[in-house]
Motif scaffolding. Structure first.
Motif, PDB file in Angstrom:
ATOM      1  N   TRP A  17       0.841  -1.208   0.000  1.00  0.00           N
ATOM      2  CA  TRP A  17       0.000   0.000   0.000  1.00  0.00           C
ATOM      3  C   TRP A  17       0.866   1.245   0.000  1.00  0.00           C
ATOM      4  O   TRP A  17       0.590   2.228  -0.686  1.00  0.00           O
ATOM      5  CB  TRP A  17      -0.977  -0.003   1.192  1.00  0.00           C
ATOM      6  N   SER A  71      -7.385   5.126   7.699  1.00  0.00           N
ATOM      7  CA  SER A  71      -6.725   6.031   6.742  1.00  0.00           C
ATOM      8  C   SER A  71      -5.728   5.314   5.849  1.00  0.00           C
ATOM      9  O   SER A  71      -5.364   5.831   4.787  1.00  0.00           O
ATOM     10  CB  SER A  71      -6.000   7.162   7.488  1.00  0.00           C
ATOM     11  N   VAL A 109      -6.050   1.146  12.552  1.00  0.00           N
ATOM     12  CA  VAL A 109      -5.774   0.171  13.605  1.00  0.00           C
ATOM     13  C   VAL A 109      -4.404  -0.487  13.404  1.00  0.00           C
ATOM     14  O   VAL A 109      -3.843  -1.064  14.345  1.00  0.00           O
ATOM     15  CB  VAL A 109      -6.911  -0.885  13.676  1.00  0.00           C
ATOM     16  N   ASP A 152      -8.480   1.810  16.756  1.00  0.00           N
ATOM     17  CA  ASP A 152      -9.509   0.901  16.245  1.00  0.00           C
ATOM     18  C   ASP A 152     -10.809   1.695  16.179  1.00  0.00           C
ATOM     19  O   ASP A 152     -11.179   2.371  17.157  1.00  0.00           O
ATOM     20  CB  ASP A 152      -9.644  -0.287  17.220  1.00  0.00           C
ATOM     21  N   GLY A 176     -13.046   1.293   4.572  1.00  0.00           N
ATOM     22  CA  GLY A 176     -12.547   0.755   5.846  1.00  0.00           C
ATOM     23  C   GLY A 176     -13.593   0.042   6.679  1.00  0.00           C
ATOM     24  O   GLY A 176     -13.301  -0.977   7.309  1.00  0.00           O
TER      25      GLY A 176
HETATM   26  C1  LIG Z   1      -8.787  -0.893   2.037  1.00  0.00           C
HETATM   27  S1  LIG Z   1      -7.769  -0.116   3.228  1.00  0.00           S
HETATM   28  C2  LIG Z   1      -8.299   1.550   2.987  1.00  0.00           C
HETATM   29  C3  LIG Z   1      -7.221   2.548   3.288  1.00  0.00           C
HETATM   30  C4  LIG Z   1      -7.518   3.976   2.822  1.00  0.00           C
HETATM   31  N1  LIG Z   1      -8.655   4.563   3.507  1.00  0.00           N
HETATM   32  C5  LIG Z   1      -7.754   3.994   1.332  1.00  0.00           C
HETATM   33  O1  LIG Z   1      -8.914   4.053   0.903  1.00  0.00           O
HETATM   34  O2  LIG Z   1      -6.763   3.944   0.568  1.00  0.00           O
HETATM   35  C6  LIG Z   1      -8.551  -0.578   4.733  1.00  0.00           C
HETATM   36  C7  LIG Z   1      -7.867  -0.045   5.988  1.00  0.00           C
HETATM   37  O3  LIG Z   1      -8.723  -0.354   7.105  1.00  0.00           O
HETATM   38  C8  LIG Z   1      -7.886  -0.548   8.235  1.00  0.00           C
HETATM   39  N2  LIG Z   1      -8.690  -1.199   9.270  1.00  0.00           N
HETATM   40  C9  LIG Z   1      -9.117  -2.478   9.307  1.00  0.00           C
HETATM   41  N3  LIG Z   1      -9.831  -2.698  10.435  1.00  0.00           N
HETATM   42  C10 LIG Z   1      -9.878  -1.517  11.114  1.00  0.00           C
HETATM   43  C11 LIG Z   1     -10.455  -1.094  12.358  1.00  0.00           C
HETATM   44  N4  LIG Z   1     -11.142  -1.950  13.133  1.00  0.00           N
HETATM   45  N5  LIG Z   1     -10.288   0.185  12.762  1.00  0.00           N
HETATM   46  C12 LIG Z   1      -9.567   1.053  11.992  1.00  0.00           C
HETATM   47  N6  LIG Z   1      -8.982   0.716  10.819  1.00  0.00           N
HETATM   48  C13 LIG Z   1      -9.136  -0.547  10.381  1.00  0.00           C
HETATM   49  C14 LIG Z   1      -6.740  -1.368   7.649  1.00  0.00           C
HETATM   50  O4  LIG Z   1      -5.600  -1.367   8.469  1.00  0.00           O
HETATM   51  C15 LIG Z   1      -6.508  -0.672   6.309  1.00  0.00           C
HETATM   52  O5  LIG Z   1      -5.521   0.322   6.397  1.00  0.00           O
END
Ligand SMILES: C[S@@+](CC[C@H](N)C(=O)[O-])C[C@H]1O[C@@H](n2cnc3c(N)ncnc32)[C@H](O)[C@@H]1O
Length: 273
Positions: free
Chosen positions: A20, A55, A79, A102, A121
């Motif tokens: 990423w 993010s 997270v 989280d 997310g």
């Molecule tokens: C598909 S990526 C999206 C990243 C960014 N927002 C983008 O669109 O490029 C999903 C993100 O969700 C985060 N994630 C997963 N579970 C989460 C949680 N419970 N709380 C916060 N972030 C979380 C992952 O670590 C990952 O960075």
């Protein structure tokens, strides 16, 4: 669909932090075309305090400081600390406050933000209503949350093609993590969760894209590494070439004179406090 256990969600995203981060600047122009719709729905104004969740490597959060200006502030959260390490290395990250969090247990005071955003997310959060309830708690009265998710799997070209190519080469059928991406694909499914979390004035916008993709280069490489990094990270050049060949074969029926005819579908749910 069975949800993957929480530990495996963390492992899965930690492994994917490298790809990423590696591809973040390359895919930024494409990301911006999605982000502009989320930003429009979020109605962010100068002076506001904005929280972005999940993010990742920085979308859409790196676009937000310019919108709130010097009087406002933007907090980026995820997270997975490895994702935030990648974000910190990107241009513009010094305009952000960055902290690991989280979505289901946000470390912020009640009523401390004007806006909340999240791109791709919420589908990975084990208890989305708990996550959205946390968002509702940290928003001020009159505050607003806008969340972007993928539409149904059948409305996307690239995800199913990449999954099928991996299955053909390695005999690995798409796993639960893959189907989780489309968890809120059905019309009204995310807005139901907004309602359960106590939001009002809830809306959902559905946007379909029909871009043409180039036929002269492996344009899918960033998406392959980012979405399937947990499978592709230890593969050698010959294995990667075999996957590329399968992808080309699967895309062939979509070839036109202007390029491969692709489709993608996103949804944006918004709600007020
Ligand atoms: C598909 S990526 C999206 C990243 C960014 N927002 C983008 O669109 O490029 C999903 C993100 O969700 C985060 N994630 C997963 N579970 C989460 C949680 N419970 N709380 C916060 N972030 C979380 C992952 O670590 C990952 O960075």
């Amino acid at each position: 669909m069975t949800l993957p256990p929480p530990d495996s969600v963390l492992d899965y995203w930690s492994v994917k932090a490298d790809p990423w981060t590696k591809w973040a600047d390359t895919v930024a122009p494409l990301a911006a075309r999605f982000n502009m719709h989320l930003i429009e729905e979020a109605r962010i104004e100068p002076g506001m305090r904005v929280l972005d969740m999940a993010s990742g490597a920085g979308e859409p959060v790196l676009m937000l400081p310019e919108l709130v200006g010097p009087e406002g502030s933007v907090v980026a959260t995820d997270v997975v600390p490895e994702m935030l390490s990648g974000l910190k290395r990107r241009k513009g990250a010094d305009a952000l406050q960055i902290c690991a969090a989280d979505m289901q247990a946000l470390p912020f005071n009640d009523a401390s933000f004007d806006r909340a955003t999240c791109r791709f997310g919420i589908m990975f959060v084990p208890d989305p209503v708990a996550g959205l309830s946390q968002v509702a708690r940290v928003l001020k009265a009159g505050g607003r949350a806008s969340f972007m998710v993928w539409g149904p799997r059948e409305d996307q070209t690239l995800f199913p093609v990449l999954a099928e190519a991996i299955d053909r080469v390695f005999g690995l059928a798409p796993d639960d993590h893959h189907y989780q991406i489309f968890r809120f694909g059905a019309d009204g499914s995310l807005t139901d969760h907004f309602e359960q979390a106590g939001f009002i004035n809830i809306t959902e916008r559905s946007i379909k894209f029909t871009p043409k993709a180039p036929t002269d280069r492996p344009f899918w490489r960033p998406q392959l590494d980012m979405s399937f990094g947990h499978i592709m990270s230890d593969k050698n050049e010959a294995e990667r070439a075999a996957v590329d060949a399968e992808i080309r074969a699967l895309l062939e029926p979509m070839q036109t004179e202007e390029g491969y005819q692709m489709k993608a579908h996103i949804r944006i749910a918004s709600g007020d406090r």
